[in-house]
Design a protein around this motif. Structure first.
Motif, PDB file in Angstrom:
ATOM      1  N   ASP A 143       0.835  13.206 -34.621  1.00  0.00           N
ATOM      2  CA  ASP A 143       0.189  13.246 -33.305  1.00  0.00           C
ATOM      3  C   ASP A 143      -1.132  12.474 -33.368  1.00  0.00           C
ATOM      4  O   ASP A 143      -2.055  12.702 -32.595  1.00  0.00           O
ATOM      5  N   TYR A 144      -1.200  11.528 -34.309  1.00  0.00           N
ATOM      6  CA  TYR A 144      -2.375  10.695 -34.505  1.00  0.00           C
ATOM      7  C   TYR A 144      -2.444   9.672 -33.367  1.00  0.00           C
ATOM      8  O   TYR A 144      -1.489   8.954 -33.099  1.00  0.00           O
ATOM      9  N   GLU A 145      -3.591   9.649 -32.714  1.00  0.00           N
ATOM     10  CA  GLU A 145      -3.754   8.803 -31.515  1.00  0.00           C
ATOM     11  C   GLU A 145      -3.318   7.349 -31.727  1.00  0.00           C
ATOM     12  O   GLU A 145      -2.610   6.773 -30.897  1.00  0.00           O
ATOM     13  N   ASP A 146      -3.732   6.750 -32.849  1.00  0.00           N
ATOM     14  CA  ASP A 146      -3.391   5.340 -33.103  1.00  0.00           C
ATOM     15  C   ASP A 146      -1.885   5.119 -33.176  1.00  0.00           C
ATOM     16  O   ASP A 146      -1.370   4.092 -32.728  1.00  0.00           O
TER      17      ASP A 146
ATOM     18  N   GLU B  78       4.075  16.970 -24.316  1.00  0.00           N
ATOM     19  CA  GLU B  78       3.000  17.381 -23.412  1.00  0.00           C
ATOM     20  C   GLU B  78       1.612  17.306 -24.018  1.00  0.00           C
ATOM     21  O   GLU B  78       0.670  16.868 -23.382  1.00  0.00           O
ATOM     22  N   ARG B  79       1.468  17.739 -25.270  1.00  0.00           N
ATOM     23  CA  ARG B  79       0.111  17.780 -25.810  1.00  0.00           C
ATOM     24  C   ARG B  79      -0.458  16.390 -26.109  1.00  0.00           C
ATOM     25  O   ARG B  79      -1.632  16.243 -26.422  1.00  0.00           O
ATOM     26  N   LEU B  80       0.380  15.355 -25.982  1.00  0.00           N
ATOM     27  CA  LEU B  80      -0.094  13.992 -26.239  1.00  0.00           C
ATOM     28  C   LEU B  80      -0.565  13.278 -24.976  1.00  0.00           C
ATOM     29  O   LEU B  80      -1.241  12.264 -25.054  1.00  0.00           O
ATOM     30  N   THR B  81      -0.213  13.792 -23.804  1.00  0.00           N
ATOM     31  CA  THR B  81      -0.510  13.046 -22.581  1.00  0.00           C
ATOM     32  C   THR B  81      -2.022  12.932 -22.330  1.00  0.00           C
ATOM     33  O   THR B  81      -2.509  11.877 -21.943  1.00  0.00           O
ATOM     34  N   THR B  82      -2.769  14.006 -22.576  1.00  0.00           N
ATOM     35  CA  THR B  82      -4.226  13.964 -22.387  1.00  0.00           C
ATOM     36  C   THR B  82      -4.847  13.004 -23.385  1.00  0.00           C
ATOM     37  O   THR B  82      -5.687  12.170 -23.038  1.00  0.00           O
ATOM     38  N   LEU B  83      -4.410  13.126 -24.633  1.00  0.00           N
ATOM     39  CA  LEU B  83      -4.904  12.255 -25.703  1.00  0.00           C
ATOM     40  C   LEU B  83      -4.670  10.790 -25.344  1.00  0.00           C
ATOM     41  O   LEU B  83      -5.540   9.934 -25.502  1.00  0.00           O
ATOM     42  N   LEU B  84      -3.498  10.511 -24.811  1.00  0.00           N
ATOM     43  CA  LEU B  84      -3.117   9.141 -24.473  1.00  0.00           C
ATOM     44  C   LEU B  84      -3.979   8.606 -23.333  1.00  0.00           C
ATOM     45  O   LEU B  84      -4.496   7.485 -23.394  1.00  0.00           O
ATOM     46  N   ALA B  85      -4.151   9.409 -22.308  1.00  0.00           N
ATOM     47  CA  ALA B  85      -4.962   8.988 -21.162  1.00  0.00           C
ATOM     48  C   ALA B  85      -6.394   8.687 -21.596  1.00  0.00           C
ATOM     49  O   ALA B  85      -6.991   7.694 -21.183  1.00  0.00           O
ATOM     50  N   GLU B  86      -6.941   9.532 -22.473  1.00  0.00           N
ATOM     51  CA  GLU B  86      -8.312   9.323 -22.953  1.00  0.00           C
ATOM     52  C   GLU B  86      -8.415   8.048 -23.787  1.00  0.00           C
ATOM     53  O   GLU B  86      -9.375   7.286 -23.674  1.00  0.00           O
ATOM     54  N   ALA B  87      -7.413   7.816 -24.636  1.00  0.00           N
ATOM     55  CA  ALA B  87      -7.416   6.623 -25.493  1.00  0.00           C
ATOM     56  C   ALA B  87      -7.385   5.360 -24.637  1.00  0.00           C
ATOM     57  O   ALA B  87      -8.119   4.403 -24.885  1.00  0.00           O
ATOM     58  N   LEU B  88      -6.534   5.371 -23.613  1.00  0.00           N
ATOM     59  CA  LEU B  88      -6.416   4.189 -22.760  1.00  0.00           C
ATOM     60  C   LEU B  88      -7.653   4.015 -21.885  1.00  0.00           C
ATOM     61  O   LEU B  88      -8.074   2.903 -21.612  1.00  0.00           O
TER      62      LEU B  88
END
Length: 219
Positions: free
Chosen positions: A89-92, A131-141
């Motif tokens: 679940d690492y952002e990169d 689901e738990r990746l969607t927030t992380l993804l939005a923040e990264a982008l």
């Protein structure tokens, strides 16, 4: 969904995990495992042979990893929807996979019924992300976007490109967009390429996240 079951290719170097997923899928009437491979090279060959509806692929594999395999499949114009299936679940990793053309990113610790639900969504052309990746993804982008010199300009798009952008934001695949707009997959691909360039974005996922943030998917 069509009457024929969605065909799925499993590419993962853990035999036990493949067996578990296979048993899970075989319990469903609308999905079937059409093939399996224990490494990326074999998986790419199988994908070319059987052209499955879905490819469920591990990220971390020896010799060739999932991102490299994904890029190879996309270069060969394999039309299958490709879902990364991983413990990371690492952002990169998430951003790299989606930029390389993945149609989804699912974590291996998800509940079996959630996984089946997500695979079903993927089979009908939706993008799927745990689901738990969607927030992380939005923040990264979002942080990536703030570093860009020019912000995407919706008004620079043609009416057709705007239509396609809204459908990407709904999570639809090129095939589904083509069907909806009564144009070929190839024509959709050309429009997507142009709109990515105009908006200074690198993937459909960035387009989707940006469009949703801007409220364009509702317009």
């Amino acid at each position: 969904m069509s009457e024929t079951p969605a065909s799925i290719l499993l590419i993962d170097d853990h035999p036990l995990l493949r067996q578990g997923i296979k048993q899970l899928i075989e319990m469903e009437d609308d999905m079937e495992v059409a093939g399996e491979a224990s490494n990326a090279a074999d998986g790419i060959r199988l994908a070319q042979d059987i052209e499955p509806d879905l490819i469920l692929m591990d990220l971390n594999m020896p010799e060739m990893n999932g991102i490299e395999a994904l890029e190879s499949l996309r270069q060969q114009n394999i039309s299958s929807r490709i879902i990364m299936f991983t413990v990371s679940d690492y952002e990169d990793d998430v951003v790299a996979a989606l930029r390389a053309g993945a149609d989804g990113y699912l974590l291996k610790d998800m509940e079996p019924e959630d996984m089946i639900r997500q695979l079903r969504q993927a089979a009908v052309g939706k993008m799927v992300i745990s689901e738990r990746l969607t927030t992380l993804l939005a923040e990264a982008l979002r942080s990536n976007k703030s570093q860009q010199a020019s912000r995407p300009d919706f008004d620079s798009l043609t009416p057709r490109e705007k239509d396609i952008l809204r459908l990407i934001a709904e999570g639809l695949s090129n095939k589904m967009i083509g069907r909806k707009l009564d144009i070929s997959d190839g024509t959709v691909k050309v429009h997507v390429k142009h709109l990515l360039k105009k908006l200074n974005l690198r993937s459909r996922v960035e387009v989707a996240v940006w469009a949703v943030e801007e409220g364009l998917h509702k317009s």
